[in-house]
Motif scaffolding. Structure first.
Motif, short mmCIF file in Angstrom:
data_model
loop_
_atom_site.label_atom_id
_atom_site.label_comp_id
_atom_site.label_asym_id
_atom_site.label_seq_id
_atom_site.Cartn_x
_atom_site.Cartn_y
_atom_site.Cartn_z
N ILE A 211 36.31 45.58 39.18
CA ILE A 211 37.69 46.07 39.08
C ILE A 211 38.64 44.94 38.72
O ILE A 211 39.52 45.09 37.87
N ARG A 212 38.47 43.77 39.36
CA ARG A 212 39.34 42.63 39.04
C ARG A 212 39.11 42.16 37.60
O ARG A 212 40.04 41.76 36.91
N SER A 213 37.87 42.17 37.17
CA SER A 213 37.55 41.77 35.80
C SER A 213 38.25 42.67 34.79
O SER A 213 38.86 42.19 33.83
N CYS A 214 38.18 43.98 35.01
CA CYS A 214 38.84 44.92 34.10
C CYS A 214 40.36 44.78 34.17
O CYS A 214 41.04 44.86 33.15
N ALA A 215 40.89 44.55 35.37
CA ALA A 215 42.34 44.35 35.51
C ALA A 215 42.80 43.14 34.71
O ALA A 215 43.85 43.17 34.06
N LEU A 216 42.01 42.07 34.72
CA LEU A 216 42.35 40.88 33.95
C LEU A 216 42.34 41.18 32.46
O LEU A 216 43.27 40.82 31.73
N LEU A 217 41.29 41.86 31.99
CA LEU A 217 41.19 42.19 30.56
C LEU A 217 42.39 43.03 30.11
O LEU A 217 42.94 42.80 29.03
N LEU A 218 42.78 44.00 30.93
CA LEU A 218 43.87 44.89 30.54
C LEU A 218 45.22 44.18 30.52
O LEU A 218 46.12 44.56 29.78
N ALA A 219 45.37 43.14 31.34
CA ALA A 219 46.66 42.45 31.44
C ALA A 219 46.82 41.34 30.41
O ALA A 219 47.95 40.97 30.08
N LEU A 220 45.73 40.82 29.88
CA LEU A 220 45.83 39.74 28.90
C LEU A 220 46.34 40.26 27.55
O LEU A 220 46.10 41.42 27.21
N PRO A 221 47.00 39.42 26.76
CA PRO A 221 47.37 39.84 25.41
C PRO A 221 46.13 39.99 24.53
O PRO A 221 45.05 39.50 24.87
N THR A 222 46.27 40.69 23.42
CA THR A 222 45.13 40.89 22.50
C THR A 222 44.92 39.59 21.72
O THR A 222 45.63 39.32 20.76
#
Length: 376
Positions: A211-222
């Motif tokens: 969950i933390r991994s996905c949260a990080l991916l979603l919050a980072l810029p493209t």
């Protein structure tokens, strides 16, 4: 919260929770991903490269609202928090450098900066490794905190031909201090898509709970086409979870759940996707400024209406169209999406899955086009 063992696929974890009728855990996971709750700390001297890294991780330019300032804080020993204006629960913490004193007590420093509360920590440096930082790293490892990474911040003055020599010297120093098989990541703060940051991000997503991994991916810029693809897959897992909560799972009756997941949740998911994929006007304009390109040319690449603006009316239209054409959802898709214990899927599940997955595909395609054009 969903049981998030390392190395498992998020969609499989969510399926297992639905099969076990732990719908409250799935609802928590959906909310967690929509918020993107994560704390990332940067330890090291407060130099220009560190400030630039904070801003790049948030997708901000100097002077933007919420951007880090190059001026040091009034109290240099304090931890400074930089919440992301678009993802307010993605917090970057600028931690003070490890003191260069003897004798040095790593525990005292770690307690003072609340080291254990961060999901991941970058031990940053620009020239030589501070000896005290090695003690902090070793102490973190002894406490089973493994998401701590040595990050060499490469300035614009550094020539690429010298970087490998500096990495090798840093690794030799770490080995001599008792760090086994050290890894040093070369990161250019102003251009995170280059050098070792993609590899660092890959290692972080493996080390963090799912969950933390996905949260990080979603919050980072493209930053790259690969990251856009990862975001797309994470959003599809989120869509599946929301569709499951919509009350469409025939074998999982959950009182009062159906009313909680309707078009308003679909709007939240797609609004999150628009911002996460950096498709909103502000994100596109910032990308254009950083790359020196015409923002109107990048905006014109947005073919999906939801990439431009996410409205309740637009989302409802998608859901209504999917409801009419729900029979077009292939049996293979349903077989993949429905938990093993479920015999059939209701129309609301199928319609939401079809509508939102299609929207995510279209928005990700726009993000890839904009990124490719900006990067040339």
């Amino acid at each position: 919260m969903v049981d998030v063992s390392r190395g498992l696929n998020l969609l499989e974890i969510l399926k297992e929770s639905v099969e076990s009728q732990k719908l409250s855990e799935v609802k928590d996971a959906v909310e967690d991903l929509l918020i993107s709750r994560i704390n990332l700390a940067l330890v090291g001297q407060r130099v220009e490269e560190k400030t630039s890294l904070v801003n790049s991780l948030h997708g901000l330019c100097p002077g933007d609202q919420g951007a880090a300032s190059s001026s040091p804080p009034l109290h240099t020993e304090d931890a400074v928090c930089y919440p992301n204006p678009k993802h307010t629960d993605f917090r970057l913490w600028d931690l003070p450098p490890v003191p260069d004193v003897s004798p040095f007590e790593p525990d005292a420093y770690m307690d003072r900066v609340k080291f254990s509360r961060y999901n991941a920590v970058f031990m940053t440096f620009t020239e030589t490794l501070p000896p005290g930082a090695v003690g902090v790293f070793l102490q973190a490892r002894s406490l089973q905190q493994h998401t701590v990474y040595w990050t060499f911040l490469v300035s614009e003055k550094n020539k690429d031909k010298n970087l490998e020599e500096k990495r090798r010297a840093s690794m030799e120093m770490l080995t001599s201090k008792g760090v086994s098989q050290p890894k040093v990541y070369l990161v250019r703060p102003a251009a995170l898509e280059t050098l070792d940051f993609p590899a660092l991000l890959e290692d972080m997503t493996k080390d963090l709970p799912e969950i933390r991994s996905c949260a990080l991916l979603l919050a980072l810029p493209t930053l790259s086409a690969s990251l856009v693809s990862q975001k797309k897959e994470a959003f599809k897992a989120l869509v599946w979870a929301a569709a499951s909560l919509s009350g469409g799972m025939a074998t999982v009756p959950v009182p009062l759940v159906a009313s909680m997941v309707d078009s308003s949740v679909a709007v939240r998911i797609l609004a999150k996707a628009q911002v996460s994929l950096c498709l909103d006007d502000a994100s596109v304009e910032r990308l254009a400024r950083r790359r020196g390109v015409d923002p109107s040319a990048l905006k014109a690449l947005r073919a999906c209406a939801l990439s431009v603006e996410v409205t309740k009316g637009g989302v409802k239209s998608r859901l209504a169209a999917a409801e009419k054409n729900v029979s077009t959802v292939s049996s293979k898709l349903l077989q993949m999406a429905v938990p093993r214990q479920a015999c059939s899927a209701g129309r609301s599940f199928s319609a939401m899955l079809n509508a939102l997955n299609g929207a995510i595909d279209d928005m990700a395609a726009d993000a890839e086009k904009i990124l490719a054009s900006a990067l040339g």
